[in-house]
Design a protein around this motif. Structure first.
Motif, PDB file in Angstrom:
ATOM      1  N   MET A  66      34.727  -8.507  -3.859  1.00 20.11           N
ATOM      2  CA  MET A  66      34.598  -9.519  -2.851  1.00 20.11           C
ATOM      3  C   MET A  66      35.719 -10.547  -2.904  1.00 20.11           C
ATOM      4  N   GLU A  67      36.198 -10.904  -4.069  1.00 17.58           N
ATOM      5  CA  GLU A  67      37.193 -11.952  -4.141  1.00 17.58           C
ATOM      6  C   GLU A  67      38.530 -11.537  -3.567  1.00 17.58           C
ATOM      7  N   CYS A  68      38.734 -10.262  -3.329  1.00 18.60           N
ATOM      8  CA  CYS A  68      40.001  -9.797  -2.803  1.00 18.60           C
ATOM      9  C   CYS A  68      40.049  -9.852  -1.286  1.00 18.60           C
ATOM     10  N   GLU A  69      38.969 -10.219  -0.658  1.00 14.41           N
ATOM     11  CA  GLU A  69      38.912 -10.262   0.792  1.00 14.41           C
ATOM     12  C   GLU A  69      39.956 -11.229   1.320  1.00 14.41           C
ATOM     13  N   GLN A  70      40.661 -10.839   2.355  1.00 16.66           N
ATOM     14  CA  GLN A  70      41.737 -11.638   2.914  1.00 16.66           C
ATOM     15  C   GLN A  70      41.298 -12.312   4.200  1.00 16.66           C
ATOM     16  N   ALA A  71      42.173 -13.166   4.695  1.00 12.82           N
ATOM     17  CA  ALA A  71      41.916 -13.801   5.985  1.00 12.82           C
ATOM     18  C   ALA A  71      41.781 -12.729   7.037  1.00 12.82           C
ATOM     19  N   GLY A  72      41.051 -13.037   8.078  1.00 11.16           N
ATOM     20  CA  GLY A  72      40.842 -12.096   9.176  1.00 11.16           C
ATOM     21  C   GLY A  72      42.131 -11.773   9.886  1.00 11.16           C
ATOM     22  N   THR A  73      42.039 -10.901  10.861  1.00 14.10           N
ATOM     23  CA  THR A  73      43.212 -10.457  11.592  1.00 14.10           C
ATOM     24  C   THR A  73      43.894 -11.629  12.266  1.00 14.10           C
ATOM     25  N   GLY A  74      45.235 -11.566  12.287  1.00 11.14           N
ATOM     26  CA  GLY A  74      46.008 -12.609  12.928  1.00 11.14           C
ATOM     27  C   GLY A  74      45.983 -13.926  12.173  1.00 11.14           C
ATOM     28  N   GLY A  75      45.680 -13.894  10.865  1.00  9.18           N
ATOM     29  CA  GLY A  75      45.645 -15.106  10.066  1.00  9.18           C
ATOM     30  C   GLY A  75      44.389 -15.936  10.275  1.00  9.18           C
ATOM     31  N   ARG A  76      43.434 -15.421  11.012  1.00  2.00           N
ATOM     32  CA  ARG A  76      42.186 -16.134  11.269  1.00  2.00           C
ATOM     33  C   ARG A  76      41.384 -16.244   9.969  1.00  2.00           C
ATOM     34  N   THR A  77      40.781 -17.374   9.754  1.00  2.00           N
ATOM     35  CA  THR A  77      39.975 -17.603   8.564  1.00  2.00           C
ATOM     36  C   THR A  77      38.724 -16.728   8.595  1.00  2.00           C
ATOM     37  N   THR A  78      38.372 -16.179   7.445  1.00  2.00           N
ATOM     38  CA  THR A  78      37.152 -15.393   7.315  1.00  2.00           C
ATOM     39  C   THR A  78      36.180 -16.119   6.397  1.00  2.00           C
ATOM     40  N   VAL A  79      34.975 -16.340   6.903  1.00  4.10           N
ATOM     41  CA  VAL A  79      33.897 -16.904   6.107  1.00  4.10           C
ATOM     42  C   VAL A  79      32.878 -15.793   5.907  1.00  4.10           C
ATOM     43  N   THR A  80      32.572 -15.492   4.660  1.00  2.00           N
ATOM     44  CA  THR A  80      31.604 -14.462   4.324  1.00  2.00           C
ATOM     45  C   THR A  80      30.367 -15.120   3.743  1.00  2.00           C
ATOM     46  N   LEU A  81      29.221 -14.750   4.282  1.00  3.44           N
ATOM     47  CA  LEU A  81      27.950 -15.242   3.768  1.00  3.44           C
ATOM     48  C   LEU A  81      27.277 -14.108   3.007  1.00  3.44           C
ATOM     49  N   LEU A  82      27.044 -14.310   1.721  1.00  5.95           N
ATOM     50  CA  LEU A  82      26.330 -13.341   0.903  1.00  5.95           C
ATOM     51  C   LEU A  82      24.851 -13.708   0.939  1.00  5.95           C
ATOM     52  N   THR A  83      24.015 -12.734   1.295  1.00  5.15           N
ATOM     53  CA  THR A  83      22.591 -12.977   1.501  1.00  5.15           C
ATOM     54  C   THR A  83      21.756 -11.882   0.869  1.00  5.15           C
ATOM     55  N   ARG A  84      20.449 -12.025   1.051  1.00  3.81           N
ATOM     56  CA  ARG A  84      19.515 -10.934   0.764  1.00  3.81           C
ATOM     57  C   ARG A  84      18.321 -11.110   1.688  1.00  3.81           C
ATOM     58  N   ALA A  85      17.686 -10.007   1.989  1.00  3.08           N
ATOM     59  CA  ALA A  85      16.531 -10.017   2.893  1.00  3.08           C
ATOM     60  C   ALA A  85      15.432 -10.912   2.330  1.00  3.08           C
ATOM     61  N   GLY A  86      14.770 -11.657   3.226  1.00  2.00           N
ATOM     62  CA  GLY A  86      13.648 -12.492   2.827  1.00  2.00           C
ATOM     63  C   GLY A  86      14.027 -13.831   2.241  1.00  2.00           C
ATOM     64  N   CYS A  87      15.290 -14.172   2.250  1.00  2.90           N
ATOM     65  CA  CYS A  87      15.772 -15.438   1.674  1.00  2.90           C
ATOM     66  C   CYS A  87      15.832 -16.487   2.786  1.00  2.90           C
ATOM     67  N   SER A  88      14.909 -17.449   2.760  1.00  6.09           N
ATOM     68  CA  SER A  88      14.881 -18.465   3.824  1.00  6.09           C
ATOM     69  C   SER A  88      16.103 -19.373   3.768  1.00  6.09           C
ATOM     70  N   MET A  89      16.609 -19.652   2.589  1.00  3.90           N
ATOM     71  CA  MET A  89      17.831 -20.452   2.475  1.00  3.90           C
ATOM     72  C   MET A  89      19.010 -19.711   3.099  1.00  3.90           C
ATOM     73  N   CYS A  90      19.025 -18.382   2.937  1.00  5.90           N
ATOM     74  CA  CYS A  90      20.085 -17.560   3.524  1.00  5.90           C
ATOM     75  C   CYS A  90      20.011 -17.604   5.051  1.00  5.90           C
ATOM     76  N   GLU A  91      18.801 -17.573   5.582  1.00  4.38           N
ATOM     77  CA  GLU A  91      18.622 -17.636   7.035  1.00  4.38           C
ATOM     78  C   GLU A  91      19.119 -18.972   7.586  1.00  4.38           C
ATOM     79  N   ARG A  92      18.822 -20.063   6.899  1.00  3.18           N
ATOM     80  CA  ARG A  92      19.310 -21.387   7.325  1.00  3.18           C
ATOM     81  C   ARG A  92      20.826 -21.441   7.280  1.00  3.18           C
ATOM     82  N   ALA A  93      21.410 -20.904   6.209  1.00  2.04           N
ATOM     83  CA  ALA A  93      22.865 -20.896   6.071  1.00  2.04           C
ATOM     84  C   ALA A  93      23.510 -20.063   7.179  1.00  2.04           C
ATOM     85  N   ALA A  94      22.903 -18.933   7.515  1.00  2.56           N
ATOM     86  CA  ALA A  94      23.444 -18.072   8.576  1.00  2.56           C
ATOM     87  C   ALA A  94      23.445 -18.815   9.905  1.00  2.56           C
ATOM     88  N   HIS A  95      22.366 -19.521  10.202  1.00  2.00           N
ATOM     89  CA  HIS A  95      22.294 -20.284  11.450  1.00  2.00           C
ATOM     90  C   HIS A  95      23.349 -21.388  11.465  1.00  2.00           C
TER      91      HIS A  95
END
Length: 94
Positions: free
Chosen positions: A1-30
């Motif tokens: 995961m740490e090797c992930e680069q910026a999105g295409t065209g230099g666009r910033t990429t934000v990755t959200l790591l989650t798991r099913a049933g995680c209410s905190m993850c759902e809030r973060a996704a929103h």
């Protein structure tokens, strides 16, 4: 995961790591979806348990107790909650 680069065209990429049933993850996704529309970054969501089942157990081993985790261009930015102020400071609005 740490090797992930910026999105295409230099666009910033934000990755959200989650798991099913995680209410905190759902809030973060929103919250990140709202920020994505405003700050124009690529948002990728990865369920670490699904990734492990597909053969990539590294994210679950490293981040499993910290979910949700936000990665900015592949580097850990925050965990347990979205650091909105920090993201705003690092991602200039377009």
């Amino acid at each position: 995961m740490e090797c992930e680069q910026a999105g295409t065209g230099g666009r910033t990429t934000v990755t959200l790591l989650t798991r099913a049933g995680c209410s905190m993850c759902e809030r973060a996704a929103h919250q990140l979806a709202v920020l994505r529309d405003e700050l124009d970054f690529e948002l990728v969501t990865t369920d670490i348990d699904e990734a492990a089942a597909a053969g990539d157990s590294a994210p679950r081993a490293r981040f499993g107790d910290l979910l949700p985790v936000v990665l900015l261009n592949g580097i850990q930015h925050s965990y347990w909650e979205v650091d909105e102020q920090g993201l705003r400071a690092e991602i200039a609005p377009r």
